[in-house]
Design a protein around this motif. Structure first.
Motif, PDB file in Angstrom:
ATOM      1  N   VAL A 244      37.739   3.395 -19.444  1.00 50.71           N
ATOM      2  CA  VAL A 244      37.086   3.482 -20.759  1.00 50.71           C
ATOM      3  C   VAL A 244      38.095   3.694 -21.880  1.00 50.71           C
ATOM      4  N   GLU A 245      39.280   4.218 -21.526  1.00 45.99           N
ATOM      5  CA  GLU A 245      40.336   4.370 -22.532  1.00 45.99           C
ATOM      6  C   GLU A 245      41.681   4.379 -21.822  1.00 45.99           C
ATOM      7  N   ASN A 255      45.021  11.506 -29.775  1.00 43.85           N
ATOM      8  CA  ASN A 255      44.038  10.772 -30.579  1.00 43.85           C
ATOM      9  C   ASN A 255      43.011  10.094 -29.676  1.00 43.85           C
ATOM     10  N   PRO A 256      42.207  10.876 -28.924  1.00 43.33           N
ATOM     11  CA  PRO A 256      41.212  10.269 -28.033  1.00 43.33           C
ATOM     12  C   PRO A 256      40.136   9.550 -28.836  1.00 43.33           C
ATOM     13  N   THR A 257      39.818   8.321 -28.456  1.00 43.23           N
ATOM     14  CA  THR A 257      38.840   7.536 -29.209  1.00 43.23           C
ATOM     15  C   THR A 257      37.598   7.203 -28.391  1.00 43.23           C
ATOM     16  N   HIS A 258      37.496   7.754 -27.176  1.00 43.29           N
ATOM     17  CA  HIS A 258      36.274   7.586 -26.380  1.00 43.29           C
ATOM     18  C   HIS A 258      35.631   8.958 -26.203  1.00 43.29           C
ATOM     19  N   PRO A 259      34.320   9.064 -26.338  1.00 41.47           N
ATOM     20  CA  PRO A 259      33.652  10.363 -26.189  1.00 41.47           C
ATOM     21  C   PRO A 259      33.929  11.035 -24.844  1.00 41.47           C
ATOM     22  N   GLU A 315      36.092  -4.299 -24.533  1.00 39.59           N
ATOM     23  CA  GLU A 315      37.316  -3.518 -24.722  1.00 39.59           C
ATOM     24  C   GLU A 315      37.925  -3.853 -26.082  1.00 39.59           C
ATOM     25  N   THR A 316      38.271  -2.815 -26.840  1.00 38.80           N
ATOM     26  CA  THR A 316      38.864  -2.987 -28.167  1.00 38.80           C
ATOM     27  C   THR A 316      40.311  -2.533 -28.137  1.00 38.80           C
ATOM     28  N   GLN A 317      41.215  -3.374 -28.638  1.00 41.65           N
ATOM     29  CA  GLN A 317      42.624  -3.027 -28.712  1.00 41.65           C
ATOM     30  C   GLN A 317      42.879  -2.316 -30.029  1.00 41.65           C
ATOM     31  N   THR A 321      49.378  -0.645 -27.363  1.00 41.31           N
ATOM     32  CA  THR A 321      49.210  -0.085 -26.013  1.00 41.31           C
ATOM     33  C   THR A 321      47.918   0.707 -25.845  1.00 41.31           C
ATOM     34  N   HIS A 322      47.181   0.956 -26.933  1.00 37.58           N
ATOM     35  CA  HIS A 322      45.984   1.794 -26.883  1.00 37.58           C
ATOM     36  C   HIS A 322      44.735   0.920 -26.899  1.00 37.58           C
ATOM     37  N   ARG A 323      43.852   1.105 -25.888  1.00 32.66           N
ATOM     38  CA  ARG A 323      42.615   0.325 -25.817  1.00 32.66           C
ATOM     39  C   ARG A 323      41.453   1.233 -25.419  1.00 32.66           C
ATOM     40  N   VAL A 324      40.235   0.828 -25.821  1.00 32.54           N
ATOM     41  CA  VAL A 324      39.070   1.675 -25.583  1.00 32.54           C
ATOM     42  C   VAL A 324      37.816   0.813 -25.442  1.00 32.54           C
ATOM     43  N   MET A 325      36.814   1.336 -24.709  1.00 27.54           N
ATOM     44  CA  MET A 325      35.517   0.663 -24.589  1.00 27.54           C
ATOM     45  C   MET A 325      34.448   1.579 -25.198  1.00 27.54           C
ATOM     46  N   CYS A 326      34.196   1.463 -26.492  1.00 27.07           N
ATOM     47  CA  CYS A 326      33.190   2.296 -27.158  1.00 27.07           C
ATOM     48  C   CYS A 326      32.788   1.641 -28.475  1.00 27.07           C
ATOM     49  N   TRP A 327      31.473   1.636 -28.754  1.00 32.47           N
ATOM     50  CA  TRP A 327      30.994   1.049 -30.003  1.00 32.47           C
ATOM     51  C   TRP A 327      31.403   1.887 -31.214  1.00 32.47           C
TER      52      TRP A 327
END
Length: 338
Positions: A244-245, A255-259, A315-317, A321-327
């Motif tokens: 997920v991240e 800087n976590p971007t997934h809940p 998945e959003t880049q 190097t940082h990617r996440v799966m979250c709306w």
């Protein structure tokens, strides 16, 4: 220039499914990552999220009622790329790679070690299969490995059986077996489970030394975010078969971007903040793998849930190097920064 010159192993869109009683468990459901030479990739997440299955898939140590449905596992060896996912599980080529090029430290050394054979014999087995050493050299090499792992009196302990070793010593013996043929990639599946804190620190120090001295690429599976902060170069956060991240350790922890990543970090007490600090448990539990919710698998436990979460986000880049799966990753990231 070879685009994979710094990458030891690449995993792309890996899907590993288990079939039991006419039901399907999508244990690993589209996972992608690279393990880089001389670097440590930490994979974190709750029990049952697919971390160990990912490791077993790379090693081709899957049970009979499972298969790789999709994806690629490419080992970038010195002699060219090898597609591990296309090799026979117990074929000659896979057996030549397993233990020699790619080695694994299993979660429980007491069940991974055979109780009826001596530690020296079990270390020597890998040497017999992968090297041309003589019988006397097997023993000498086994003693050297035990000494390197910090086991005292290795000349006598090499003839001991696993039951006479303490938990920390058994784990060191497991690492000695894994490192016996100087593998290019080391997969460590929670290597310090049930060990006391002092021994944990020694084991991780040992793994860090192997990485720095031999350029070994390490994939470390752990629940401990403190270990991640200390050892990781890159982090992949897994939940219900998906990453997920992922990103560098600074990107994911600072800087976590997934809940889910935020929830994992919020559930850990911070040294020095005292007993009145707010430690938040993650609400709910992981869903039934045979009866999964639609869309985002974390939605039922998430404070950021919206209607769009009924559809699995792409998945959003965020950076190189940082990617996440979250709306709502931008909002989550902004709140984390605050």
């Amino acid at each position: 220039m070879n685009e994979h010159q710094d990458v030891a192993l690449s995993v792309k869109n890996l899907k590993t499914f288990f079939y039991t009683n006419k039901r399907c468990n999508k244990a690993v459901n589209g996972v992608s990552f690279d393990i880089k030479k001389g670097k440590t990739l930490c994979i974190v997440g709750e029990s049952g999220c697919g971390k160990s299955v990912t490791a077993s898939t790379i090693m081709q140590l899957l049970p009979t009622l499972s298969r790789i449905e999709e994806g690629e596992i490419t080992y970038h060896s010195e002699h060219g790329d090898i597609r591990i996912d296309q090799l026979e599980r117990n074929g000659e080529k896979m057996r030549s790679i397993r233990g020699s090029e790619i080695a694994m430290i299993f979660q429980d050394p007491m069940t991974a070690l055979n109780p009826v054979y001596t530690i020296g014999f079990q270390i020597s087995e890998s040497l017999k299969y992968h090297t041309d050493l003589s019988r006397s050299q097997y023993r000498t090499r086994a003693i050297e490995l035990l000494r390197d792992m910090g086991i005292s009196l290795p000349e006598s302990r090499v003839d001991d059986y696993p039951h006479s070793y303490s938990g920390g010593m058994r784990q060191r013996a497991m690492i000695a077996m894994a490192m016996s043929c100087s593998p290019k990639i080391l997969i460590a599946d929670e290597p310090t489970t049930a060990l006391d804190v002092t021994i944990q620190a020694q084991i991780f120090e040992l793994m860090d030394k192997l990485k720095k001295e031999h350029g070994t690429a390490i994939m470390l599976i752990t629940h401990d975010m403190g270990v991640v902060a200390e050892l990781a170069d890159e982090v992949a956060v897994m939940y219900m078969g998906n990453i997920v991240e992922a990103g560098t350790v600074d990107e994911v922890l600072r800087n976590p971007t997934h809940p889910y990543t935020r929830a994992l970090l919020a559930s850990i007490p911070v040294l020095g903040k005292g007993k009145n600090q707010n430690v938040e448990a993650i609400p709910g539990s992981t869903p039934d793998p045979y009866d999964r919710p639609k869309g985002c698998q974390f939605a039922d436990r998430c404070a950021y849930r919206i209607a769009a979460c009924d559809v699995m986000p792409d998945e959003t880049q965020i950076g190189s190097t940082h990617r996440v799966m979250c709306w709502r990753h931008e909002e989550v990231g902004a709140n984390a920064a605050e």
